[in-house]
Design a protein around this motif. Structure first.
Motif, PDB file in Angstrom:
ATOM      1  N   GLU A 184       0.884  -1.139   0.080  1.00  0.00           N
ATOM      2  CA  GLU A 184       0.008   0.024   0.131  1.00  0.00           C
ATOM      3  C   GLU A 184       1.088   1.296  -0.065  1.00  0.00           C
ATOM      4  O   GLU A 184       0.471   2.227  -0.602  1.00  0.00           O
ATOM      5  N   GLU A 185       1.914   1.349   0.753  1.00  0.00           N
ATOM      6  CA  GLU A 185       2.697   2.391   0.961  1.00  0.00           C
ATOM      7  C   GLU A 185       3.456   2.636  -0.508  1.00  0.00           C
ATOM      8  O   GLU A 185       3.708   3.598  -1.084  1.00  0.00           O
ATOM      9  N   THR A 187       2.409   1.718  -3.505  1.00  0.00           N
ATOM     10  CA  THR A 187       1.444   2.077  -4.366  1.00  0.00           C
ATOM     11  C   THR A 187       1.018   3.679  -4.178  1.00  0.00           C
ATOM     12  O   THR A 187       0.919   4.285  -5.168  1.00  0.00           O
ATOM     13  N   GLN A 188       1.001   4.108  -3.143  1.00  0.00           N
ATOM     14  CA  GLN A 188       0.966   5.632  -2.745  1.00  0.00           C
ATOM     15  C   GLN A 188       2.073   6.315  -3.375  1.00  0.00           C
ATOM     16  O   GLN A 188       1.791   7.513  -4.129  1.00  0.00           O
ATOM     17  N   LYS A 189       3.140   5.795  -3.276  1.00  0.00           N
ATOM     18  CA  LYS A 189       4.157   6.794  -3.825  1.00  0.00           C
ATOM     19  C   LYS A 189       4.069   6.667  -5.530  1.00  0.00           C
ATOM     20  O   LYS A 189       4.581   7.569  -6.105  1.00  0.00           O
ATOM     21  N   LEU A 191       1.613   6.422  -6.940  1.00  0.00           N
ATOM     22  CA  LEU A 191       0.479   7.560  -7.699  1.00  0.00           C
ATOM     23  C   LEU A 191       0.982   8.887  -7.592  1.00  0.00           C
ATOM     24  O   LEU A 191       0.693   9.477  -8.413  1.00  0.00           O
ATOM     25  N   MET A 192       1.888   9.025  -6.429  1.00  0.00           N
ATOM     26  CA  MET A 192       2.334  10.600  -6.282  1.00  0.00           C
ATOM     27  C   MET A 192       3.178  10.748  -7.650  1.00  0.00           C
ATOM     28  O   MET A 192       3.163  12.021  -8.080  1.00  0.00           O
ATOM     29  N   THR A 195       1.344  11.367 -10.597  1.00  0.00           N
ATOM     30  CA  THR A 195       0.521  12.749 -10.675  1.00  0.00           C
ATOM     31  C   THR A 195       1.730  13.815 -11.169  1.00  0.00           C
ATOM     32  O   THR A 195       1.122  14.891 -11.924  1.00  0.00           O
ATOM     33  N   ILE A 214       1.311   1.270 -11.318  1.00  0.00           N
ATOM     34  CA  ILE A 214       1.257   1.099  -9.898  1.00  0.00           C
ATOM     35  C   ILE A 214       1.532  -0.383  -9.290  1.00  0.00           C
ATOM     36  O   ILE A 214       2.501  -0.507  -8.397  1.00  0.00           O
TER      37      ILE A 214
END
Length: 218
Positions: A184-185, A187-189, A191-192, A195, A214
């Protein structure tokens, strides 16, 4: 130019470990005639620095400076011509080329790369179709692998190996594929980063592309 060597038992099978990457940055528009930009972020001028680094000795194999618009893939093909037996080539996605990977293998060397999301992955078809005369239909020799379906079955942080797959709709490069499902961590990186790239390049990734960027690394 060199620094201290890298002691590691895992690198012993390789004579050299070659890492190829590049970085690009914008310049004032007055430099556009000599250093034409890649077109992103509305800048006319840009410079690209490409570096191939040998990890075991800490040596620079090649450094090139040129316009930001210069193609990484074509440069990677040039560097492939210098690859020698028992070397390991590690490359960024910008240098992804099935033809280069094939030549690296022919030279008795090895490669590691992530897989582009638009490259199809196949396996040999155990139920090939035949014509009435018994000849196998060429289009039935391989069947496409559903990477997303595999990802759905994986737990976060899990990795699996597909020891023999074939890449490309036409070339069918035989290789080994590792699929890793990000935590999960992670994945968020991702996504950032995705973006930031959209904003920087002025583009919008398709949802499928975001999903695969991702969740999958190779």
């Amino acid at each position: 130019m060199s620094s201290s060597s890298l002691p590691c038992k895992l690198d012993s099978p390789f004579h050299r470990i070659r890492i190829l990457d590049s970085t690009v940055f914008q310049l004032p528009d007055s430099y556009a005639e000599r250093y034409q930009g890649s077109g992103g972020s509305a800048h006319a001028a840009g410079m690209k620095i490409r570096l191939e680094y040998e990890l075991k000795t800490g040596s620079f194999l090649q450094v090139d400076v040129g316009p930001g618009k210069n193609s990484d893939r074509l440069y990677g093909t040039q560097r492939t011509k210098t690859v020698e037996e028992k070397e390991l080539c590690i490359r960024d996605l910008g240098y992804f080329s099935l033809g280069d990977f094939e030549e690296i293998e022919e030279r008795g060397a090895f490669y590691v790369s992530r897989l582009k999301v638009n490259v199809r992955v196949y396996e040999k078809n155990g139920n090939m179709e035949r014509f009435k005369d018994g000849k196998v239909k060429k289009q039935s020799l391989y069947k496409e692998i559903d990477i997303e379906a595999i990802m759905d079955r994986l737990e976060l942080g899990e990795i699996i190996e597909l020891p023999e797959v074939y890449l490309g709709r036409d070339k069918k490069l035989r290789t080994r594929l590792l699929i890793y499902k990000l935590t999960e961590e992670q994945t968020q990186k991702r996504l950032m980063v995705c973006t930031q790239q959209e904003k920087k390049k002025g583009i919008t990734y398709k949802e499928r592309t975001k999903f695969l960027k991702i969740l999958i690394t190779y």
